[in-house]
Every structure is written in structure tokens, then in C-alpha cells.
Design a protein around this motif. Structure first.
Motif, mmCIF file in Angstrom:
data_model
loop_
_atom_site.group_PDB
_atom_site.id
_atom_site.type_symbol
_atom_site.label_atom_id
_atom_site.label_comp_id
_atom_site.label_asym_id
_atom_site.label_seq_id
_atom_site.Cartn_x
_atom_site.Cartn_y
_atom_site.Cartn_z
ATOM 1 N N UNK A 41 0.664 -1.317 0.122
ATOM 2 C CA UNK A 41 -0.016 0.067 0.142
ATOM 3 C C UNK A 41 1.041 1.210 0.213
ATOM 4 N N UNK A 42 0.905 2.068 -1.034
ATOM 5 C CA UNK A 42 1.747 3.263 -1.218
ATOM 6 C C UNK A 42 0.835 4.436 -0.187
ATOM 7 N N UNK A 43 1.726 5.133 0.196
ATOM 8 C CA UNK A 43 1.107 6.450 1.092
ATOM 9 C C UNK A 43 0.811 7.345 0.105
ATOM 10 N N UNK A 44 -0.119 8.286 0.660
ATOM 11 C CA UNK A 44 -0.744 8.556 1.980
ATOM 12 C C UNK A 44 -1.927 7.536 2.077
ATOM 13 N N UNK A 45 -1.612 6.765 3.126
ATOM 14 C CA UNK A 45 -2.816 5.850 3.646
ATOM 15 C C UNK A 45 -2.758 5.386 5.044
ATOM 16 N N UNK A 46 -3.856 4.831 5.376
ATOM 17 C CA UNK A 46 -4.157 4.177 6.912
ATOM 18 C C UNK A 46 -4.615 2.867 6.945
ATOM 19 N N UNK A 47 -3.843 2.083 7.580
ATOM 20 C CA UNK A 47 -4.306 0.788 7.788
ATOM 21 C C UNK A 47 -4.839 0.646 9.240
ATOM 22 N N UNK A 48 -6.114 0.043 9.492
ATOM 23 C CA UNK A 48 -6.712 0.020 10.618
ATOM 24 C C UNK A 48 -6.998 -1.450 11.081
ATOM 25 N N UNK A 49 -6.715 -1.751 12.334
ATOM 26 C CA UNK A 49 -7.101 -2.850 12.834
ATOM 27 C C UNK A 49 -7.959 -2.737 14.335
ATOM 28 N N UNK A 50 -8.182 -3.933 14.856
ATOM 29 C CA UNK A 50 -8.930 -3.720 16.185
ATOM 30 C C UNK A 50 -8.016 -3.115 17.160
ATOM 31 N N UNK A 51 -6.992 -3.352 17.028
ATOM 32 C CA UNK A 51 -6.018 -2.937 18.207
ATOM 33 C C UNK A 51 -4.875 -2.096 17.720
ATOM 34 N N UNK A 52 -4.645 -1.434 16.721
ATOM 35 C CA UNK A 52 -3.784 -0.545 16.219
ATOM 36 C C UNK A 52 -4.146 -0.040 14.918
ATOM 37 N N UNK A 53 -3.551 1.325 14.662
ATOM 38 C CA UNK A 53 -3.615 1.916 13.337
ATOM 39 C C UNK A 53 -2.166 2.470 12.662
ATOM 40 N N UNK A 54 -2.078 2.001 11.626
ATOM 41 C CA UNK A 54 -0.495 2.212 11.018
ATOM 42 C C UNK A 54 -0.662 3.656 10.037
ATOM 43 N N UNK A 55 -0.286 4.572 10.101
ATOM 44 C CA UNK A 55 -0.174 5.509 9.292
ATOM 45 C C UNK A 55 0.972 5.465 7.924
ATOM 46 N N UNK A 56 0.538 5.681 7.013
ATOM 47 C CA UNK A 56 1.511 5.550 5.818
ATOM 48 C C UNK A 56 1.582 6.720 5.312
ATOM 49 N N UNK A 57 2.728 7.530 5.629
ATOM 50 C CA UNK A 57 2.856 9.107 5.097
ATOM 51 C C UNK A 57 3.087 8.953 3.320
ATOM 52 N N UNK A 58 2.890 10.079 3.008
ATOM 53 C CA UNK A 58 3.326 10.258 1.520
ATOM 54 C C UNK A 58 4.577 9.864 1.358
ATOM 55 N N UNK A 59 5.161 9.389 0.315
ATOM 56 C CA UNK A 59 6.532 8.921 0.120
ATOM 57 C C UNK A 59 6.893 7.666 0.734
ATOM 58 N N UNK A 60 6.033 6.993 1.370
ATOM 59 C CA UNK A 60 6.271 5.524 1.999
ATOM 60 C C UNK A 60 5.495 4.558 1.345
ATOM 61 N N UNK A 61 5.810 3.223 1.529
ATOM 62 C CA UNK A 61 5.133 2.247 1.290
ATOM 63 C C UNK A 61 5.159 1.342 2.328
ATOM 64 N N UNK A 62 3.875 0.599 2.572
ATOM 65 C CA UNK A 62 3.766 -0.544 3.545
ATOM 66 C C UNK A 62 3.713 -1.768 3.023
#
Length: 75
Positions: A41-62
Motif C-alpha cells: 500500500x503506497x502512502x498516503x494511507x491508513x491501515x486500521x485494525x481492532x488493536x492498532x492504526x498504521x499511518x503510511x505517510x506520503x512517500x512511504x510504502x507499507x
């Protein structure tokens, strides 16, 4: 054990998110359990789970590793 959604049923939505680089922008929000190893997943993006949130800023890839961990890389 993480239960995953079927790949064609990836749960996503759009949300306005503020990033220092861009200000407020429409950003894809993806449900964590819908991602399989090898998914990227290329940023900008948000990955949500029940126990966490991951922010993928612009210029980053998850990327989801075989171990199911999510690694972030600057692109």
C-alpha cells in the motif's frame, strides 16, 4: 491466528487526513485483516485494525511480510 477477508472484498474507505507534507487530503483507509502477505500500500494511507492504526505517510510504502508483520519503506 488472523482471519482474513477474501481479497476481492478488501474493506476500504476514504477519509480526509492531515499530513505535514500535504495538508488535508483524501486518504484510503484499509482494514488490516483484508491484507495478505506480499500486499503493498503506497502512502498516503491508513491501515486500521481492532488493536492498532498504521499511518503510511506520503512517500512511504507499507508491505505485508510473510510473517504477517507490516514493514514501512521510504520510496
Amino acid at each position: 491466528l488472523v482471519q482474513r477477508a477474501e481479497p476481492d472484498r478488501k474493506r476500504t474507505r476514504q477519509h480526509s487526513v492531515w499530513f505535514p507534507e500535504t495538508g488535508f487530503v483524501s486518504t484510503e483507509v484499509t482494514w488490516r485483516n483484508s491484507l495478505v502477505p506480499g500486499a503493498r500500500i503506497n502512502g498516503q494511507a491508513i491501515i486500521e485494525a481492532l488493536d492498532s492504526t498504521i499511518v503510511v505517510p506520503p512517500g512511504w510504502t507499507a508491505e505485508v511480510a510473510e510473517s504477517d508483520a507490516i514493514r514501512l519503506f521510504r520510496i
